[in-house]
Design a protein around this motif. Structure first.
Motif, PDB file in Angstrom:
ATOM      1  N   ALA A  46      60.408  29.474 -13.624  1.00 43.56           N
ATOM      2  CA  ALA A  46      61.668  29.537 -14.375  1.00 43.56           C
ATOM      3  C   ALA A  46      61.935  28.223 -15.104  1.00 43.56           C
ATOM      4  O   ALA A  46      62.471  28.236 -16.218  1.00 43.56           O
ATOM      5  CB  ALA A  46      62.823  29.874 -13.438  1.00 43.56           C
ATOM      6  N   ILE A  47      61.563  27.105 -14.505  1.00 41.02           N
ATOM      7  CA  ILE A  47      61.702  25.815 -15.190  1.00 41.02           C
ATOM      8  C   ILE A  47      60.823  25.807 -16.436  1.00 41.02           C
ATOM      9  O   ILE A  47      61.266  25.428 -17.516  1.00 41.02           O
ATOM     10  CB  ILE A  47      61.350  24.637 -14.256  1.00 41.02           C
ATOM     11  N   ASP A  48      59.569  26.251 -16.289  1.00 38.38           N
ATOM     12  CA  ASP A  48      58.650  26.287 -17.438  1.00 38.38           C
ATOM     13  C   ASP A  48      59.203  27.136 -18.583  1.00 38.38           C
ATOM     14  O   ASP A  48      59.076  26.765 -19.741  1.00 38.38           O
ATOM     15  CB  ASP A  48      57.289  26.850 -17.030  1.00 38.38           C
ATOM     16  N   SER A  49      59.805  28.279 -18.243  1.00 45.26           N
ATOM     17  CA  SER A  49      60.291  29.189 -19.288  1.00 45.26           C
ATOM     18  C   SER A  49      61.724  28.886 -19.717  1.00 45.26           C
ATOM     19  O   SER A  49      62.218  29.485 -20.676  1.00 45.26           O
ATOM     20  CB  SER A  49      60.184  30.637 -18.814  1.00 45.26           C
ATOM     21  N   GLY A  50      62.400  27.982 -18.995  1.00 44.66           N
ATOM     22  CA  GLY A  50      63.789  27.663 -19.319  1.00 44.66           C
ATOM     23  C   GLY A  50      64.748  28.791 -18.981  1.00 44.66           C
ATOM     24  O   GLY A  50      65.833  28.886 -19.561  1.00 44.66           O
ATOM     25  N   ASN A  51      64.387  29.632 -18.027  1.00 45.60           N
ATOM     26  CA  ASN A  51      65.198  30.791 -17.642  1.00 45.60           C
ATOM     27  C   ASN A  51      66.183  30.386 -16.536  1.00 45.60           C
ATOM     28  O   ASN A  51      65.832  30.355 -15.353  1.00 45.60           O
ATOM     29  CB  ASN A  51      64.285  31.922 -17.169  1.00 45.60           C
ATOM     30  N   LEU A  72      68.905  21.931 -16.491  1.00 44.27           N
ATOM     31  CA  LEU A  72      67.628  22.637 -16.445  1.00 44.27           C
ATOM     32  C   LEU A  72      66.781  22.246 -17.654  1.00 44.27           C
ATOM     33  O   LEU A  72      65.577  22.004 -17.525  1.00 44.27           O
ATOM     34  CB  LEU A  72      67.826  24.152 -16.401  1.00 44.27           C
ATOM     35  N   THR A  73      67.389  22.157 -18.819  1.00 39.96           N
ATOM     36  CA  THR A  73      66.665  21.765 -20.030  1.00 39.96           C
ATOM     37  C   THR A  73      66.092  20.362 -19.877  1.00 39.96           C
ATOM     38  O   THR A  73      64.930  20.113 -20.229  1.00 39.96           O
ATOM     39  CB  THR A  73      67.590  21.839 -21.263  1.00 39.96           C
ATOM     40  N   GLN A  74      66.860  19.437 -19.323  1.00 34.44           N
ATOM     41  CA  GLN A  74      66.373  18.064 -19.098  1.00 34.44           C
ATOM     42  C   GLN A  74      65.216  18.055 -18.107  1.00 34.44           C
ATOM     43  O   GLN A  74      64.216  17.353 -18.312  1.00 34.44           O
ATOM     44  CB  GLN A  74      67.499  17.175 -18.588  1.00 34.44           C
ATOM     45  N   LEU A  75      65.342  18.840 -17.024  1.00 32.91           N
ATOM     46  CA  LEU A  75      64.277  18.927 -16.028  1.00 32.91           C
ATOM     47  C   LEU A  75      63.018  19.515 -16.661  1.00 32.91           C
ATOM     48  O   LEU A  75      61.914  19.006 -16.454  1.00 32.91           O
ATOM     49  CB  LEU A  75      64.737  19.763 -14.834  1.00 32.91           C
ATOM     50  N   HIS A  76      63.183  20.571 -17.428  1.00 28.82           N
ATOM     51  CA  HIS A  76      62.060  21.197 -18.124  1.00 28.82           C
ATOM     52  C   HIS A  76      61.343  20.179 -19.015  1.00 28.82           C
ATOM     53  O   HIS A  76      60.114  20.044 -18.972  1.00 28.82           O
ATOM     54  CB  HIS A  76      62.554  22.380 -18.967  1.00 28.82           C
ATOM     55  N   ASP A  77      62.108  19.450 -19.824  1.00 29.07           N
ATOM     56  CA  ASP A  77      61.527  18.472 -20.745  1.00 29.07           C
ATOM     57  C   ASP A  77      60.790  17.363 -19.990  1.00 29.07           C
ATOM     58  O   ASP A  77      59.694  16.961 -20.391  1.00 29.07           O
ATOM     59  CB  ASP A  77      62.603  17.881 -21.659  1.00 29.07           C
ATOM     60  N   LEU A  79      59.445  17.477 -16.906  1.00 26.62           N
ATOM     61  CA  LEU A  79      58.227  17.997 -16.280  1.00 26.62           C
ATOM     62  C   LEU A  79      57.151  18.296 -17.323  1.00 26.62           C
ATOM     63  O   LEU A  79      55.968  18.009 -17.100  1.00 26.62           O
ATOM     64  CB  LEU A  79      58.532  19.252 -15.463  1.00 26.62           C
ATOM     65  N   GLN A  80      57.554  18.851 -18.443  1.00 29.93           N
ATOM     66  CA  GLN A  80      56.581  19.181 -19.493  1.00 29.93           C
ATOM     67  C   GLN A  80      55.881  17.929 -20.007  1.00 29.93           C
ATOM     68  O   GLN A  80      54.656  17.909 -20.145  1.00 29.93           O
ATOM     69  CB  GLN A  80      57.274  19.900 -20.657  1.00 29.93           C
ATOM     70  N   SER A  81      56.643  16.899 -20.303  1.00 31.35           N
ATOM     71  CA  SER A  81      56.036  15.693 -20.879  1.00 31.35           C
ATOM     72  C   SER A  81      55.221  14.913 -19.848  1.00 31.35           C
ATOM     73  O   SER A  81      54.180  14.349 -20.192  1.00 31.35           O
ATOM     74  CB  SER A  81      57.094  14.794 -21.513  1.00 31.35           C
ATOM     75  N   ALA A  82      55.640  14.896 -18.602  1.00 31.67           N
ATOM     76  CA  ALA A  82      54.938  14.107 -17.586  1.00 31.67           C
ATOM     77  C   ALA A  82      53.805  14.876 -16.909  1.00 31.67           C
ATOM     78  O   ALA A  82      52.736  14.307 -16.656  1.00 31.67           O
ATOM     79  CB  ALA A  82      55.916  13.622 -16.525  1.00 31.67           C
ATOM     80  N   SER A  83      54.034  16.162 -16.614  1.00 35.96           N
ATOM     81  CA  SER A  83      53.102  16.898 -15.765  1.00 35.96           C
ATOM     82  C   SER A  83      52.490  18.125 -16.421  1.00 35.96           C
ATOM     83  O   SER A  83      51.498  18.653 -15.926  1.00 35.96           O
ATOM     84  CB  SER A  83      53.820  17.334 -14.479  1.00 35.96           C
ATOM     85  N   GLY A  84      53.093  18.617 -17.504  1.00 38.69           N
ATOM     86  CA  GLY A  84      52.605  19.834 -18.137  1.00 38.69           C
ATOM     87  C   GLY A  84      53.224  21.064 -17.505  1.00 38.69           C
ATOM     88  O   GLY A  84      54.241  20.990 -16.813  1.00 38.69           O
ATOM     89  N   ASN A  85      52.604  22.204 -17.727  1.00 38.55           N
ATOM     90  CA  ASN A  85      53.091  23.469 -17.172  1.00 38.55           C
ATOM     91  C   ASN A  85      52.688  23.614 -15.710  1.00 38.55           C
ATOM     92  O   ASN A  85      51.634  23.133 -15.294  1.00 38.55           O
ATOM     93  CB  ASN A  85      52.531  24.659 -17.958  1.00 38.55           C
ATOM     94  N   PHE A  86      53.500  24.337 -14.972  1.00 38.47           N
ATOM     95  CA  PHE A  86      53.207  24.684 -13.588  1.00 38.47           C
ATOM     96  C   PHE A  86      52.014  25.628 -13.550  1.00 38.47           C
ATOM     97  O   PHE A  86      51.924  26.563 -14.343  1.00 38.47           O
ATOM     98  CB  PHE A  86      54.444  25.333 -12.952  1.00 38.47           C
ATOM     99  N   VAL A  87      51.078  25.382 -12.611  1.00 35.76           N
ATOM    100  CA  VAL A  87      49.905  26.237 -12.465  1.00 35.76           C
ATOM    101  C   VAL A  87      49.960  27.019 -11.161  1.00 35.76           C
ATOM    102  O   VAL A  87      49.856  28.241 -11.161  1.00 35.76           O
ATOM    103  CB  VAL A  87      48.603  25.400 -12.544  1.00 35.76           C
ATOM    104  N   SER A  88      50.126  26.318 -10.028  1.00 35.74           N
ATOM    105  CA  SER A  88      50.115  27.019  -8.740  1.00 35.74           C
ATOM    106  C   SER A  88      50.714  26.163  -7.637  1.00 35.74           C
ATOM    107  O   SER A  88      50.814  24.950  -7.762  1.00 35.74           O
ATOM    108  CB  SER A  88      48.682  27.399  -8.348  1.00 35.74           C
TER     109      SER A  88
END
Length: 142
Positions: A46-51, A72-77, A79-88
């Motif tokens: 949900a963080i990855d999709s911003g839902n 949530l938008t700040q957390l998403h941004d 995580l995306q810039s530092a770690s990328g998308n969630f995989v598993s």
């Protein structure tokens, strides 16, 4: 003299019983390990999709009050810039802090591994806390 030894022995027994109690197994949330992993994966996706609705689905009232859509938008941004998308999700470990069960889960993201700590009340089923730690996140926060 004998009284002093009895007091010392009693004190030692109290200390030993406290130590043994602290070394016992951690008490879990009201969810099994697989369910904790499923809730964690749902939150991270949900963080990855911003839902926001999916992100907060299992949150306690206190967590709902603490997390706005803007956060949530700040957390998403971040995580995306530092770690990328969630995989598993990976293996989890559990510890207790007061009346809470803290699950630390080593999660794989595109750019690095992130330790996600998700918190539930002991015996509870609602998310009470959520924390992220990784080298890239720590570097980004400096």
């Amino acid at each position: 003299m004998i009284k002093n030894h009895l007091v010392s022995l009693a004190s030692l027994l109290v200390v030993l019983s406290l130590l043994l109690t602290a070394c016992g197994p951690a008490e879990p949330a009201g969810l099994g390990d697989e369910d904790v992993l499923a809730v964690t994966a749902q939150v991270l996706q949900a963080i990855d999709s911003g839902n926001y609705a999916s992100f907060t689905h299992d949150f306690s009232p206190d967590m709902l009050a603490a997390f706005s859509e803007a956060q949530l938008t700040q957390l998403h941004d971040s995580l995306q810039s530092a770690s990328g998308n969630f995989v598993s999700t990976g293996e989890l470990s559990i510890t207790n802090k007061q009346e809470y069960a803290l699950y630390r889960i080593l999660c794989t993201y595109e750019l690095e591994e992130v330790v996600v700590t998700i918190v539930f009340k002991i015996g509870g089923v609602q998310v009470e806390g959520l924390f992220f730690d990784s080298p890239n996140l720590r570097s980004a926060s400096k």
